[in-house]
Design a protein around this motif. Structure first.
Motif, short mmCIF file in Angstrom:
data_model
loop_
_atom_site.label_atom_id
_atom_site.label_comp_id
_atom_site.label_asym_id
_atom_site.label_seq_id
_atom_site.Cartn_x
_atom_site.Cartn_y
_atom_site.Cartn_z
N PRO A 29 -54.47 -65.82 34.76
CA PRO A 29 -54.97 -65.59 33.39
C PRO A 29 -54.03 -64.73 32.56
CG PRO A 29 -56.15 -64.18 34.91
CD PRO A 29 -55.25 -65.05 35.75
N GLN A 30 -52.87 -65.28 32.25
CA GLN A 30 -51.88 -64.52 31.49
C GLN A 30 -52.37 -64.24 30.07
OE1 GLN A 30 -48.10 -66.45 31.13
NE2 GLN A 30 -47.09 -64.69 30.22
N ARG A 31 -52.99 -65.27 29.44
CA ARG A 31 -53.55 -65.10 28.09
C ARG A 31 -55.06 -65.28 28.17
NH1 ARG A 31 -52.11 -65.89 22.39
NH2 ARG A 31 -53.94 -66.67 21.25
N MET A 32 -55.78 -64.22 27.83
CA MET A 32 -57.24 -64.27 27.80
C MET A 32 -57.70 -64.03 26.37
SD MET A 32 -58.47 -62.28 31.25
CE MET A 32 -58.01 -60.68 30.61
N GLU A 33 -58.68 -64.81 25.93
CA GLU A 33 -59.25 -64.67 24.60
C GLU A 33 -60.74 -64.38 24.72
OE1 GLU A 33 -56.25 -67.95 22.51
OE2 GLU A 33 -58.42 -68.26 22.47
N CYS A 34 -61.23 -63.42 23.95
CA CYS A 34 -62.64 -63.06 23.98
C CYS A 34 -63.20 -63.14 22.56
CB CYS A 34 -62.83 -61.65 24.53
SG CYS A 34 -64.57 -61.19 24.75
N TYR A 35 -64.42 -63.69 22.44
CA TYR A 35 -65.06 -63.95 21.16
C TYR A 35 -66.38 -63.19 21.06
CZ TYR A 35 -61.75 -67.83 21.32
OH TYR A 35 -60.62 -68.57 21.43
N ASP A 36 -66.63 -62.64 19.86
CA ASP A 36 -67.88 -61.92 19.62
C ASP A 36 -68.34 -62.18 18.19
OD1 ASP A 36 -70.05 -60.25 20.07
OD2 ASP A 36 -68.97 -58.47 19.38
N ILE A 37 -69.65 -62.11 17.98
CA ILE A 37 -70.27 -62.34 16.67
C ILE A 37 -70.86 -61.02 16.19
CG2 ILE A 37 -71.96 -63.68 15.36
CD1 ILE A 37 -69.77 -65.38 16.58
N SER A 38 -70.72 -60.75 14.88
CA SER A 38 -71.31 -59.55 14.29
C SER A 38 -71.93 -59.89 12.95
CB SER A 38 -70.25 -58.46 14.12
OG SER A 38 -70.81 -57.28 13.58
N HIS A 39 -73.13 -59.37 12.69
CA HIS A 39 -73.80 -59.57 11.40
C HIS A 39 -74.89 -58.52 11.26
CE1 HIS A 39 -77.38 -61.23 13.37
NE2 HIS A 39 -76.54 -61.90 14.15
N PHE A 40 -75.46 -58.43 10.07
CA PHE A 40 -76.60 -57.55 9.83
C PHE A 40 -77.72 -58.39 9.23
CE2 PHE A 40 -79.06 -54.65 7.05
CZ PHE A 40 -79.54 -53.80 8.03
N GLN A 41 -78.71 -58.70 10.07
CA GLN A 41 -79.84 -59.55 9.68
C GLN A 41 -79.36 -60.86 9.07
OE1 GLN A 41 -82.22 -57.05 7.10
NE2 GLN A 41 -83.04 -55.87 8.82
N GLY A 42 -78.28 -61.40 9.65
CA GLY A 42 -77.76 -62.69 9.21
C GLY A 42 -76.78 -62.60 8.07
N GLY A 43 -76.62 -61.44 7.44
CA GLY A 43 -75.71 -61.30 6.31
C GLY A 43 -74.31 -60.91 6.75
N GLN A 44 -73.32 -61.37 6.01
CA GLN A 44 -71.90 -61.09 6.29
C GLN A 44 -71.57 -61.38 7.76
OE1 GLN A 44 -69.84 -60.53 3.97
NE2 GLN A 44 -71.16 -59.92 2.25
N THR A 45 -71.94 -62.56 8.23
CA THR A 45 -71.69 -62.94 9.63
C THR A 45 -70.20 -63.20 9.83
OG1 THR A 45 -73.88 -63.94 9.76
CG2 THR A 45 -72.30 -64.52 11.47
N VAL A 46 -69.64 -62.56 10.84
CA VAL A 46 -68.22 -62.71 11.15
C VAL A 46 -68.07 -62.91 12.65
CG1 VAL A 46 -67.51 -61.29 9.20
CG2 VAL A 46 -67.83 -60.23 11.45
N ALA A 47 -66.89 -63.35 13.05
CA ALA A 47 -66.55 -63.49 14.47
C ALA A 47 -65.16 -62.92 14.70
CB ALA A 47 -66.61 -64.95 14.89
#
Length: 695
Positions: free
Chosen positions: A445-463
């Motif tokens: 696993p030379q290159r590992m990518e990790c993903y996460d979601i962030s929002h506040f009650q559905g507003g300004q949802t980003v990853a």
């Protein structure tokens, strides 16, 4: 099956699985008595030892068909149990003592082992004829009964029983520990070297007064032991007892005209007294002796702190750390630690009360055992001893002491995290090799990518997408995404599907030629980003399922993946390696597998996964907060007459960000090219409503 309480249990190293062991039949035979039960796996290895008030009730609970009520640790243990054994005792206290003895002897893998990580230094006193004081980071397995060391110099006097070594600590501050050792070395001369430097004369330590010269028989055993007892009182924090002893000896030396000895004893007295003067008085009642015990932990480890208050003064603060190797809960680790800690505490050092953060398992049994331990060592002529009790404060001075102890435990935990982080940073390849082995990945696993979601009650949802290359953060490869499909309503699954679908656009070679143009082909990145050797999703089965659906819809996960559901190893699958990491129990989920993988809590592989997961979370929430701040600032500008899209663009371009604009002074706003000063004052009053702009 039943044994008397003095009969020894079978040795796990030689015990084999019993043929014909009928679980249900043996459960029916369990007695309604207290005792200890022993769980064995199919190889006959002892994997768990527990105590029970009623053996029949306790052991049956493990094998009832209510696995949903078990913690992951208990369920994993029950799945491995091939047979069990038990030992009947006369009381719960005897069961507690026997359980502690068996755990320390056999170290079953599903029992919490309250052992330090050998990180903090201890002060030790060797166990030979003329003991010496030394420093160690391996305190001879502090929570086991210490075995006697071989005498390195001289022999024990006739009739004198050699004792085992003693350890005091750990000391979280090396500076304080060395200061203490300097006082001991200067005023309490003991043997300094492990073995004599010369055969026919003492070394320089004798002539400068830091060693009494036992190698050349220049000191008697009685005089040496007297100094040693004073050092022990000093290290145990029993300073008042030590001062009384020194005062009596000083007066006796003066009465016999031995003024040189009296002067040395005076110097010792003053050195100890100076240390006492720096201690803070917590209680006016000098008869109160407390131990305050707190715990602070995460999913990997638990740190403990013990504050010792004797005769109204804080005399010691001890910190310990244990690894939660089998997904234990902090309260469970807390009980185990308290039991183990006081099993190794000498009777003279026991407090009158324990201030506890959590209720102990079988707390009444624990205090019965502790008081019995104190009564068994009562000396002749000694007054009646106080009964040791437990306190769970909710307010007042005791609650404040518990909070102070908790702050020390939290500090110990943070130091342990920093230590692990630096260790991983210095050897990331070891963690990557461990991860490849644990997950059985098809490639390194030379290159590992990790993903996460962030929002506040559905507003300004980003990853967020963070990248670790060769086990370390590669911030130039980080990416962030504004989610469109789930904006305005909280939907982590749809958000994860979108971000993986958008990541697929930038794959360089994973897409089949027949589907490459179908994946939003107009936006397809012709150069591509490097392909990940492992994709990591922050979340559980749901988030992983959404990511796999995105890969499958793009043709990366083929339709025959459903037929590969029986494949337990990623290396045997032709699909893109992808996993998810659930935070609650740090469970690793693999596509199409119903059960998670539980990685050893001490494994560097798990720490690496936690590190990249936490980094993805940090990167996502930072971007989310930035967007929220910008939206709030821009929204405030919309309410100002005379501020339109062009003015907003000028302001944001001039200050660089919404945060900088929000913090801008009136003078800096008035200096913006093309912005009228009256309008600048309106903007400032809107963004800084509490500031006074009058002259």
């Amino acid at each position: 099956m039943e044994r008397s309480r003095d009969q020894q249990p079978p040795d796990p190293s030689t015990c084999q699985s019993v043929r014909g062991f009928n679980l249900q039949s043996e459960l029916q035979r369990l007695p309604d008595k207290p005792g200890v039960y022993l769980m064995y796996d199919a190889s006959g290895v002892l994997i768990y030892v527990g105590k029970a008030k009623v053996l029949k009730n306790r052991v049956r609970q493990y094998f009832q068909h209510k696995s949903a009520q078990h913690t992951p640790k208990v369920q994993a243990m029950v799945d491995q149990v091939s047979r069990f054994d038990y030992i009947v005792t006369d009381s719960e206290v005897e069961a507690l003592i026997l359980e502690t003895t068996l755990i320390k002897k056999h170290l079953p893998k599903f029992n919490i082992l309250a052992r330090d990580d050998k990180r903090y230094p201890w002060i030790g006193i060797s166990g030979d004829a003329f003991p010496r004081v030394f420093i160690t980071r391996d305190p001879g397995k502090r929570y086991r009964r210490a075995t006697s060391e071989k005498a390195e110099n001289g022999s024990s006097p006739e009739g004198k029983k050699r004792r085992g070594p003693q350890f005091f600590g750990p000391y979280t501050s090396s500076r304080d520990m060395y200061h203490l050792l300097d006082v001991i070395k200067k005023h309490f001369p003991l043997r300094q070297r492990p073995r004599p430097l010369f055969k026919d004369r003492p070394c320089m330590n004798f002539y400068i007064g830091t060693c009494p010269g036992p190698c050349q028989s220049l000191v008697t055993h009685e005089a040496y032991d007297d100094t040693l007892k004073q050092v022990e009182l000093f290290l145990k924090g029993r300073s008042d007892d030590l001062l009384e002893t020194l005062d009596a000896q000083m007066k006796a030396a003066s009465d016999t005209m031995n003024f040189e000895l009296a002067a040395k004893l005076r110097d010792r007295y003053l050195a100890v007294e100076n240390l006492i003067d720096t201690q803070k008085v917590f209680y006016s009642d000098p008869s109160i002796n407390y131990d305050i015990i707190s715990a602070c932990g995460d999913d990997l480890r638990c740190a403990f702190n013990i504050l010792s208050i004797r005769k109204g003064k804080l005399i010691a603060s001890r910190s310990h750390e244990i690894l939660l190797t089998q997904h234990e809960l902090i309260r469970e680790a807390y009980s185990t630690f308290v039991y183990d800690y006081y099993d190794g505490v000498e009777t003279d050092d026991l407090p009158d009360s324990l201030i506890l953060q959590y209720p102990l398992e079988d707390e009444d049994v624990f205090f019965s055992w502790l008081n019995q331990k104190r009564r068994n060592t009562k000396r002749a002529g000694q007054k009646s001893l106080k009964t040791i009790t437990g306190i769970h404060p909710e307010k007042g001075d005791k609650k404040e002491l518990l909070e102070m102890s908790f702050q020390n435990a939290r500090e110990t935990l943070e130091k342990a995290k920093l230590y692990d982080a630096s260790r991983l940073k210095n050897d990331p390849m070891r963690a990557l090799m461990s991860l490849q082995e644990v997950l059985d990945l098809p490639v390194f696993p030379q290159r590992m990518e990790c993903y996460d979601i962030s929002h506040f009650q559905g507003g300004q949802t980003v990853a967020s997408m963070v990248v670790f290359t060769n086990g370390v953060p590669d911030k130039a490869e980080y990416r962030r995404f504004k989610i469109q499909s789930a904006e305005g309503k909280p939907d982590d699954f749809k958000s994860m599907y979108e971000v993986i679908k958008r990541r697929i656009r930038h794959l360089s070679k994973k897409l089949p030629s027949s589907t490459q143009a179908e994946v939003e082909g107009a936006d397809q990145d012709k150069t591509g980003w490097p392909d990940p050797d492992l994709m990591i999703i922050d979340g559980g089965k749901g988030q992983l399922g959404a990511a796999v659906n995105a890969l499958r819809d793009a043709g990366i996960y083929t339709q025959n993946a459903l037929q590969e559901a029986s494949v337990n190893k990623l290396s045997e699958s032709r699909q893109q390696p992808i996993i998810s990491l659930a935070k609650k129990f740090e469970e690793v989920f693999v596509p199409y597998q119903p059960r998670p993988i539980l990685i050893d809590r001490a494994a560097p592989a798990l720490f690496l996964l936690q590190q990249i997961r936490d980094e993805a979370h940090r990167f996502a929430i930072t971007y989310h907060r930035k967007l929220r701040s910008k939206a709030a600032t821009v929204s405030a500008l919309d309410n100002i007459p005379g501020v339109g899209p062009k003015t907003k663009t000028i302001l944001l371009k001039h200050f660089g960000s919404a945060n900088a604009l929000e913090r801008a002074s009136l003078e800096s706003l008035q200096n913006v090219p093309g912005l009228p000063k009256p309008l600048a004052e309106k903007i400032y009053r809107t963004l800084q409503p509490n500031e006074d702009t009058s002259d």
